[in-house]
Scaffold this active site. Structure first.
Site, PDB file in Angstrom:
ATOM      1  N   LEU A  38       0.814  -1.185   0.111  1.00 38.53           N
ATOM      2  CA  LEU A  38      -0.092  -0.003  -0.003  1.00 38.53           C
ATOM      3  C   LEU A  38       0.804   1.306   0.044  1.00 38.53           C
ATOM      4  O   LEU A  38       1.897   1.329   0.771  1.00 38.53           O
ATOM      5  CB  LEU A  38      -1.083   0.123   1.468  1.00 38.53           C
ATOM      6  CG  LEU A  38      -1.828  -1.128   1.288  1.00 38.53           C
ATOM      7  CD1 LEU A  38      -2.865  -1.140   2.665  1.00 38.53           C
ATOM      8  CD2 LEU A  38      -2.657  -1.426  -0.029  1.00 38.53           C
ATOM      9  N   HIS A  39       0.352   2.249  -0.661  1.00 39.97           N
ATOM     10  CA  HIS A  39       0.881   3.674  -0.771  1.00 39.97           C
ATOM     11  C   HIS A  39      -0.131   4.640  -0.393  1.00 39.97           C
ATOM     12  O   HIS A  39      -1.556   4.063  -0.349  1.00 39.97           O
ATOM     13  CB  HIS A  39       1.930   3.683  -2.066  1.00 39.97           C
ATOM     14  CG  HIS A  39       1.030   3.626  -3.262  1.00 39.97           C
ATOM     15  ND1 HIS A  39      -0.244   4.303  -3.798  1.00 39.97           N
ATOM     16  CD2 HIS A  39       1.032   2.649  -4.195  1.00 39.97           C
ATOM     17  CE1 HIS A  39      -0.731   3.566  -4.700  1.00 39.97           C
ATOM     18  NE2 HIS A  39       0.293   2.652  -4.924  1.00 39.97           N
ATOM     19  N   HIS A  42      -3.463   4.193  -2.489  1.00 35.70           N
ATOM     20  CA  HIS A  42      -4.455   3.336  -1.774  1.00 35.70           C
ATOM     21  C   HIS A  42      -5.063   4.018  -0.589  1.00 35.70           C
ATOM     22  O   HIS A  42      -6.574   3.827  -0.285  1.00 35.70           O
ATOM     23  CB  HIS A  42      -3.488   1.975  -1.375  1.00 35.70           C
ATOM     24  CG  HIS A  42      -3.069   1.412  -2.444  1.00 35.70           C
ATOM     25  ND1 HIS A  42      -1.705   1.034  -2.573  1.00 35.70           N
ATOM     26  CD2 HIS A  42      -3.738   0.370  -3.352  1.00 35.70           C
ATOM     27  CE1 HIS A  42      -1.398   0.311  -3.411  1.00 35.70           C
ATOM     28  NE2 HIS A  42      -2.637  -0.254  -4.028  1.00 35.70           N
ATOM     29  N   GLN A  66      -5.562 -12.245 -13.342  1.00 37.08           N
ATOM     30  CA  GLN A  66      -5.371 -11.237 -14.348  1.00 37.08           C
ATOM     31  C   GLN A  66      -3.866 -11.165 -14.690  1.00 37.08           C
ATOM     32  O   GLN A  66      -3.489 -10.066 -15.461  1.00 37.08           O
ATOM     33  CB  GLN A  66      -5.886 -10.110 -13.483  1.00 37.08           C
ATOM     34  CG  GLN A  66      -4.777  -9.538 -12.368  1.00 37.08           C
ATOM     35  CD  GLN A  66      -5.326  -8.329 -11.612  1.00 37.08           C
ATOM     36  OE1 GLN A  66      -6.514  -8.231 -11.063  1.00 37.08           O
ATOM     37  NE2 GLN A  66      -4.814  -6.967 -11.601  1.00 37.08           N
ATOM     38  N   GLN A 188      -9.834   0.190 -16.132  1.00 38.56           N
ATOM     39  CA  GLN A 188     -10.375  -0.597 -15.178  1.00 38.56           C
ATOM     40  C   GLN A 188     -11.522  -0.149 -14.355  1.00 38.56           C
ATOM     41  O   GLN A 188     -12.622  -0.707 -14.328  1.00 38.56           O
ATOM     42  CB  GLN A 188      -9.351  -0.890 -14.022  1.00 38.56           C
ATOM     43  CG  GLN A 188      -9.821  -1.804 -12.755  1.00 38.56           C
ATOM     44  CD  GLN A 188      -8.550  -2.001 -11.926  1.00 38.56           C
ATOM     45  OE1 GLN A 188      -8.003  -3.120 -12.344  1.00 38.56           O
ATOM     46  NE2 GLN A 188      -8.298  -1.328 -10.814  1.00 38.56           N
TER      47      GLN A 188
HETATM   48  P1  AMP Z   1      -3.756  -2.172  -6.757  1.00 42.68           P
HETATM   49  O1  AMP Z   1      -3.243  -2.551  -5.704  1.00 42.68           O
HETATM   50  O2  AMP Z   1      -2.452  -1.444  -7.804  1.00 42.68           O
HETATM   51  O3  AMP Z   1      -4.504  -3.006  -7.749  1.00 42.68           O
HETATM   52  O4  AMP Z   1      -4.594  -0.831  -6.712  1.00 42.68           O
HETATM   53  C1  AMP Z   1      -5.765  -0.945  -5.981  1.00 42.68           C
HETATM   54  C2  AMP Z   1      -6.602   0.282  -6.245  1.00 42.68           C
HETATM   55  O5  AMP Z   1      -6.171   1.348  -5.967  1.00 42.68           O
HETATM   56  C3  AMP Z   1      -7.129   0.297  -7.610  1.00 42.68           C
HETATM   57  O6  AMP Z   1      -8.587   0.954  -7.768  1.00 42.68           O
HETATM   58  C4  AMP Z   1      -6.255   1.204  -8.133  1.00 42.68           C
HETATM   59  O7  AMP Z   1      -6.557   2.089  -9.388  1.00 42.68           O
HETATM   60  C5  AMP Z   1      -6.120   2.212  -6.740  1.00 42.68           C
HETATM   61  N1  AMP Z   1      -4.642   2.995  -6.917  1.00 42.68           N
HETATM   62  C6  AMP Z   1      -3.466   2.510  -7.049  1.00 42.68           C
HETATM   63  N2  AMP Z   1      -2.451   3.485  -7.273  1.00 42.68           N
HETATM   64  C7  AMP Z   1      -3.367   4.828  -7.034  1.00 42.68           C
HETATM   65  C8  AMP Z   1      -3.028   6.342  -7.186  1.00 42.68           C
HETATM   66  N3  AMP Z   1      -1.638   6.788  -7.267  1.00 42.68           N
HETATM   67  N4  AMP Z   1      -3.853   7.213  -7.044  1.00 42.68           N
HETATM   68  C9  AMP Z   1      -5.156   6.634  -6.989  1.00 42.68           C
HETATM   69  N5  AMP Z   1      -5.808   5.512  -6.907  1.00 42.68           N
HETATM   70  C10 AMP Z   1      -4.604   4.343  -6.986  1.00 42.68           C
END
Ligand code: AMP
Length: 285
Positions: A38-39, A42, A66, A188
């Site tokens: 997480l960043h 998230h 996926q 997505q």
């Molecule tokens: P992931 O863990 O990469 O599958 O991301 C999980 C959710 O967090 C998805 O809905 C992503 O679009 C969203 N997300 C990831 N990075 C960002 C970001 N920089 N800004 C906003 N939403 C994000």
């Protein structure tokens, strides 16, 4: 400030029981699906969910459905204890409002492995995409036929069916009222919106703005894999899009010219271009 880690639920039946218990108390549930590591991007989704629903489920699950075999399933970054600490820092201000759903394998159906050996979510000792090897007994996929084929779908033919399918599974297990998706993964978000409309899920889909580093790079778990030089070159994506956006705002409406402007900027840093396209923000036509 004292921090307390959120409750972690690993079993899908326990997750559904928890959700139904919460609902029976008249509370609403927000879902933030993630693949972990997480960043702040998230966490912005988590904050938004907390503002829209009484309790928030953060799912942390790297979805094998996926990834194609050539992609980075086995090297996808993870730091589960770090993730919990970040969520704990939020939880301390909102007490018990966050739980984490961290299933081991959502394609493992009660020991039915289709005759294959069961190993750590993979086959024969390897972690594999469940797509290519029969999916450990899984064969039902959700496809958003037209929207999944364009843009990123061209070079990643199984990606969006994997996303739509895992999100459907999470919706069925968690039964949320509202779910957050980042506009960083724009295609997505739109695909999930369409799926929810077409299949009559009673769930509100919220798109969240992109969280960026100070220098403009969109935050992403995979950024840790970039070398310093690659990271610097990656800035050209945001830079080129911002330039095109500014030009469009000033009246430049030729799609070809806007595309060329973006391509030029990317080529300038020797980027390998997957696609540059100008499309409708909802229909992708
Ligand atoms: P992931 O863990 O990469 O599958 O991301 C999980 C959710 O967090 C998805 O809905 C992503 O679009 C969203 N997300 C990831 N990075 C960002 C970001 N920089 N800004 C906003 N939403 C994000």
């Amino acid at each position: 400030m004292e921090t307390r880690e959120p409750e972690v639920i690993r079993d899908k039946e326990a997750m559904r029981r928890w959700s139904r218990g919460v609902r029976s108390q008249g509370k609403t549930i927000g879902l933030v699906p993630t693949m972990g590591f997480l960043h702040d991007g998230h966490l912005s989704l988590v904050h938004q969910s907390l503002s829209l629903a009484d309790v928030t489920v953060v799912s942390i699950y790297v979805n094998p459905g996926q990834f194609s075999p050539s992609e980075d399933l086995s090297t996808y970054p993870s730091d589960f204890s770090g993730d919990l600490a970040k969520l704990a820092a939020i939880s301390s201000s909102v007490s018990d409002a966050i739980v984490v759903f961290n299933p081991r394998n959502l394609y493992d159906y009660d020991g039915d492995h289709g005759g294959r050996k069961k190993t750590n979510g993979g086959v024969g000792g390897r972690v594999v995409s469940c797509v290519e090897e029969g999916g450990l007994g899984h064969e039902t996929w959700v496809r958003v036929e037209r929207l999944e084929k364009v843009l990123c779908g061209k070079s990643r033919p199984v990606f969006f069916r994997g996303v739509a399918t895992i999100v459907t599974k999470l919706f069925n297990i968690v039964e949320p009222d509202v779910a957050m998706f980042g506009k960083k993964d724009y295609q997505q978000w739109r695909i999930i919106q369409r799926m929810v409309r077409d299949l009559d899920f009673g769930i509100e889909i919220v798109g969240s703005d992109i969280a960026r580093e100070k220098d403009g790079l969109a935050m992403s778990s995979r950024n840790v894999h970039l070398s310093g030089e690659e990271r610097q070159r990656a800035l050209s994506i945001n830079r080129s899009l911002s330039m095109a956006k500014a030009s469009a705002a000033q009246g430049k409406t030729s799609c070809t010219e806007l595309k060329d402007m973006i391509i030029q900027e990317l080529v300038g840093v020797s980027a390998r271009i997957d696609y540059v396209e100008v499309r409708s923000i909802t229909t992708f036509t």
